[in-house]
Design a protein around this motif. Structure first.
Motif, PDB file in Angstrom:
ATOM      1  N   PRO A 260      -1.043 -25.069   9.692  1.00 42.01           N
ATOM      2  CA  PRO A 260      -0.789 -25.640   8.361  1.00 42.01           C
ATOM      3  C   PRO A 260       0.677 -25.622   7.952  1.00 42.01           C
ATOM      4  N   VAL A 271       2.442 -25.776   1.768  1.00 42.91           N
ATOM      5  CA  VAL A 271       1.058 -25.722   2.230  1.00 42.91           C
ATOM      6  C   VAL A 271       0.106 -25.766   1.038  1.00 42.91           C
ATOM      7  N   ARG A 272       0.457 -25.068  -0.026  1.00 44.89           N
ATOM      8  CA  ARG A 272      -0.411 -25.022  -1.197  1.00 44.89           C
ATOM      9  C   ARG A 272      -0.578 -26.397  -1.826  1.00 44.89           C
ATOM     10  N   ASN A 275      -2.631 -28.736   0.469  1.00 44.37           N
ATOM     11  CA  ASN A 275      -4.062 -28.426   0.419  1.00 44.37           C
ATOM     12  C   ASN A 275      -4.678 -28.829  -0.916  1.00 44.37           C
ATOM     13  N   ASN A 276      -3.904 -28.757  -1.986  1.00 47.29           N
ATOM     14  CA  ASN A 276      -4.409 -29.219  -3.291  1.00 47.29           C
ATOM     15  C   ASN A 276      -4.704 -30.719  -3.248  1.00 47.29           C
ATOM     16  N   ALA A 279      -7.799 -31.309  -1.196  1.00 47.86           N
ATOM     17  CA  ALA A 279      -9.015 -30.790  -1.807  1.00 47.86           C
ATOM     18  C   ALA A 279      -9.841 -31.907  -2.446  1.00 47.86           C
ATOM     19  N   THR A 283     -11.270 -31.091   1.955  1.00 47.40           N
ATOM     20  CA  THR A 283     -10.769 -30.601   3.229  1.00 47.40           C
ATOM     21  C   THR A 283      -9.445 -29.886   3.005  1.00 47.40           C
ATOM     22  N   SER A 284      -8.823 -29.445   4.068  1.00 42.52           N
ATOM     23  CA  SER A 284      -7.524 -28.760   4.027  1.00 42.52           C
ATOM     24  C   SER A 284      -6.803 -29.063   5.327  1.00 42.52           C
ATOM     25  N   ILE A 285      -5.525 -28.646   5.423  1.00 47.29           N
ATOM     26  CA  ILE A 285      -4.786 -28.893   6.655  1.00 47.29           C
ATOM     27  C   ILE A 285      -5.483 -28.228   7.837  1.00 47.29           C
ATOM     28  N   ARG A 287      -8.618 -27.357   8.257  1.00 45.52           N
ATOM     29  CA  ARG A 287      -9.879 -28.001   8.617  1.00 45.52           C
ATOM     30  C   ARG A 287      -9.650 -29.361   9.263  1.00 45.52           C
TER      31      ARG A 287
END
Length: 348
Positions: A260, A271-272, A275-276, A279, A283-285, A287
């Motif tokens: 990530p 990264v935060r 991922n926001n 979302a 999903t996220s980096i 995943r």
């Protein structure tokens, strides 16, 4: 695509046949002609065309400039998850209304490329005119109208709704946005979409999936760019960020150090924050990296030309560094171990 037959004067026409007395075999690398008005009595042409068009494209009402002199042709094919419909017709107006929508359920979106002539389209309060090479997105779950000029020919790509929305989020603000051929990026998507019919039925399933996936990525990029300077700037900027994250992941899947933080650094986000944004698509980096790697491994394990490769070679080749972790994740997603999955395709 499923086999079809359509009524015509004197019997039924089956795929690979024109509405005429002689067979019209499908030539290599071409779409399949399922309807043409050639050799159909003029009084029957429009009604037969309208019936087929409602089944193959979308249910609608049509108003031709001249029923007596109406001419049209419809061709179909598929590449991976993309259904293709190419059609040409005499000048007419088309209306897709709420009454039609209430009788259908659509899990597809329509990406249209004008090949020749002109077509004016109106949907969701926006009206545009497509010239040769121009493209736009339409949603059959909403009303729209279109007016086709003389010598109009259109290619429609039926896109899996979930696949496109996974790339750009909600698409309503992207409908009826003109994507003109001209800019280098948009010329690429126009040229690639024009080439898709030549691949219909001619490539291995895995190549079809790759071509369809690439086409969806290009479409997503062009749609996000098309709305970048509009009132949807915030959402389109997020869509562009998502596309950049996905592109970075895909380009570096084989790198075992991909994580990530390295993805976020490559696209200039924390990264935060990344991922926001992700979302919204559940999903996220992390995943996304795992899902893309598993899919590449699945394709390798079932592709005949790669069956000689061992499971470990495939897994390590796509960036996994722990075979136990890989096997557990693979079985959770696909319902069997990687070795059993590969064996099942060797037997097949």
């Amino acid at each position: 695509m499923q086999s079809r037959s359509y009524p015509f004067r004197g019997g039924f026409a089956r795929p690979g046949w024109n509405f005429c007395s002689a067979a019209a075999p499908l030539r290599k690398g071409e779409l399949q002609t399922i309807f043409t008005t050639r050799d159909v009595h003029p009084r029957d042409r429009f009604d037969y065309w309208h019936s087929v068009a409602c089944k193959e494209i979308v249910e609608h009402e049509s108003f031709p400039d001249s029923r007596a002199h109406f001419e049209a042709e419809i061709e179909v094919g598929s590449v991976g998850a993309l259904d293709l419909v190419a059609f040409q017709n005499s000048p007419l107006k088309v209306e897709h209304a709420q009454a039609h929508i209430s009788r259908m359920s659509s899990d597809q979106l329509l990406f249209c490329r004008e090949t020749s002539g002109l077509v004016s389209v109106e949907q969701d309060g926006r009206q545009i005119t497509l010239h040769p090479g121009d493209m736009t997105l339409l949603d059959p779950a909403l009303p729209y109208s279109a007016k086709f000029s003389e010598d109009s020919r259109t290619l429609v790509l039926k896109l899996p709704r979930r696949e496109l929305q996974a790339r750009v989020g909600k698409t309503r603000g992207m409908l009826a946005r003109q994507i003109p051929v001209g800019a280098t990026d948009d010329t690429l998507i126009s040229s690639f979409s024009a080439a898709l019919p030549s691949l219909a039925g001619q490539v291995r399933p895995v190549c079809g999936r790759l071509a369809a996936d690439f086409m969806l990525d290009l479409i997503a990029f062009s749609l996000a760019k098309a709305v970048e300077s509009t009132t949807l700037r915030i959402s389109s900027t997020k869509a562009m960020a998502i596309l950049e994250i996905r592109a970075t992941i895909k380009s570096r899947l084989a790198d075992p150090d991909l994580d990530p933080q390295s993805v976020a650094d490559a696209v200039g986000l924390s990264v935060r924050y990344a991922n926001n944004i992700l979302a919204s698509q559940d999903t996220s980096i992390g995943r996304l990296i795992l899902r893309e790697r598993l899919e590449k491994c699945r394709q390798a394990l079932e592709e005949p030309v790669q069956l000689r490769r061992s499971v470990s070679e495939v897994a390590f080749g796509w960036g996994f560094s722990d075979l136990t972790h890989f096997g557990r994740c693979f079985k959770k997603v696909y319902g069997m171990s990687p070795s059993d999955y590969q064996l099942s395709h060797r037997k097949g």
